[in-house]
Design an enzyme around this catalytic site. Structure first.
Site, PDB file in Angstrom:
ATOM      1  N   ASP A 207      33.297  39.041  42.042  1.00  0.00           N
ATOM      2  CA  ASP A 207      34.284  40.080  41.749  1.00  0.00           C
ATOM      3  C   ASP A 207      34.914  39.806  40.391  1.00  0.00           C
ATOM      4  O   ASP A 207      34.720  38.744  39.811  1.00  0.00           O
ATOM      5  CB  ASP A 207      35.382  40.109  42.834  1.00  0.00           C
ATOM      6  CG  ASP A 207      36.123  38.775  42.930  1.00  0.00           C
ATOM      7  OD1 ASP A 207      35.513  37.735  42.644  1.00  0.00           O
ATOM      8  OD2 ASP A 207      37.316  38.778  43.270  1.00  0.00           O
ATOM      9  N   ASP A 209      38.148  38.843  38.317  1.00  0.00           N
ATOM     10  CA  ASP A 209      39.396  38.146  38.593  1.00  0.00           C
ATOM     11  C   ASP A 209      40.572  39.112  38.373  1.00  0.00           C
ATOM     12  O   ASP A 209      40.387  40.225  37.873  1.00  0.00           O
ATOM     13  CB  ASP A 209      39.488  36.907  37.679  1.00  0.00           C
ATOM     14  CG  ASP A 209      40.406  35.834  38.246  1.00  0.00           C
ATOM     15  OD1 ASP A 209      40.361  35.593  39.466  1.00  0.00           O
ATOM     16  OD2 ASP A 209      41.177  35.243  37.467  1.00  0.00           O
TER      17      ASP A 209
END
Ligand SMILES: [Zn+2]
Length: 258
Positions: A207, A209
């Site tokens: 993902d 951050d």
């Protein structure tokens, strides 16, 4: 006992025993305590390999409580001198997208306590100017190419203490010098170098951050991780063919100039 050549460190669910032929469990004790779990040892494309679940097979050990010294020493004790560390990471840059594979070439250590085998008495300072093994990195990059899997052939891995994630301010700061962020890869790289072992990181982006302000649900992260693991398994199966039998890298002489 025949020596194990190549070791894999990874998260739970990343490898199953179907990837290894003649698999057996090996319990190894070390002067630093017990490794995270038993080692799964067996053959892969004719070469002897060992797998270790970094967080334990039940994923019970958080990043800051992993006994990195015991894990690396355990691999060394069964003969491993090549290591591939599989790490799930967050992205600090737009073009390192969720689902991407990264073979980092640099790191920034933001851990609170540096991990070393040389605390007292025998003081040594190993060089980590080029912190990852060039032969392992090349093998990983060549394998991705063979399989038609896109990968970032460079990247700076920022390693934080964990288990908490970064604040938005921290994340924006890390973006100035890093591409990906994780909690486990760097103690392993430092300790491997101190033992003159080769290590390369096979990182998968789960993902963005918090800097990106793109909130994701846990379900989305789980889906990306599952897809990443399928890619990583393919790479692991093939990479052993691309690791040369003889070592011709700086890692094997790391202590000579330390
Ligand atoms: Zn090496």
């Amino acid at each position: 006992m025949e020596k194990v050549e190549i070791g894999f460190i990874g998260g739970t669910g990343l490898y199953d025993s179907s990837m290894i032929d003649n698999v057996s469990e090996m319990e190894v004790d070390t002067e630093y305590g017990s490794p995270s779990d038993v080692f799964n040892v067996g053959l892969m494309n004719g070469r002897k390999v060992a797998f270790l679940a970094r967080h334990g097979r039940g994923h019970t050990i958080p990043p800051h409580e992993i006994n990195f010294k015991a894990n690396i020493t355990g691999f060394a004790k069964i003969g491993v001198n090549r290591l591939i560390a599989c790490c799930a990471v967050g992205s600090l840059k737009e073009d390192y997208k969720p689902g991407d594979i990264v073979i980092p070439d640099q790191f920034v250590d933001w851990k609170k306590n540096s991990t070393t085998f040389y605390n007292t008495g025998n003081v040594r300072h190993v060089s980590l100017a080029d912190p990852f093994c060039s032969e392992i990195r090349n093998a990983l990059i060549a394998t991705c190419k063979d399989l038609g899997i896109a990968c970032h052939t460079k990247g700076t891995y920022v390693c934080v203490e964990g288990p908490r994630f970064s604040t938005r301010a921290e994340s924006l700061m890390f973006r100035n010098f890093g591409d990906i962020i994780g909690m486990t890869g760097i103690p392993e790289a430092v300790l491997a170098r101190e033992k003159e072992m080769c290590l390369g990181i096979l990182a998968t982006v789960t993902d963005y951050d918090v800097w990106a302000d793109k909130p994701v649900t846990f379900d989305e992260i789980k889906k990306t991780m599952k897809e990443n693991n399928e890619k990583v398994k393919k790479i692991i199966k093939q990479v052993v063919n691309n690791i040369p039998n003889e070592r011709n890298c700086i890692c094997k002489d790391a202590l000579k100039s330390a």
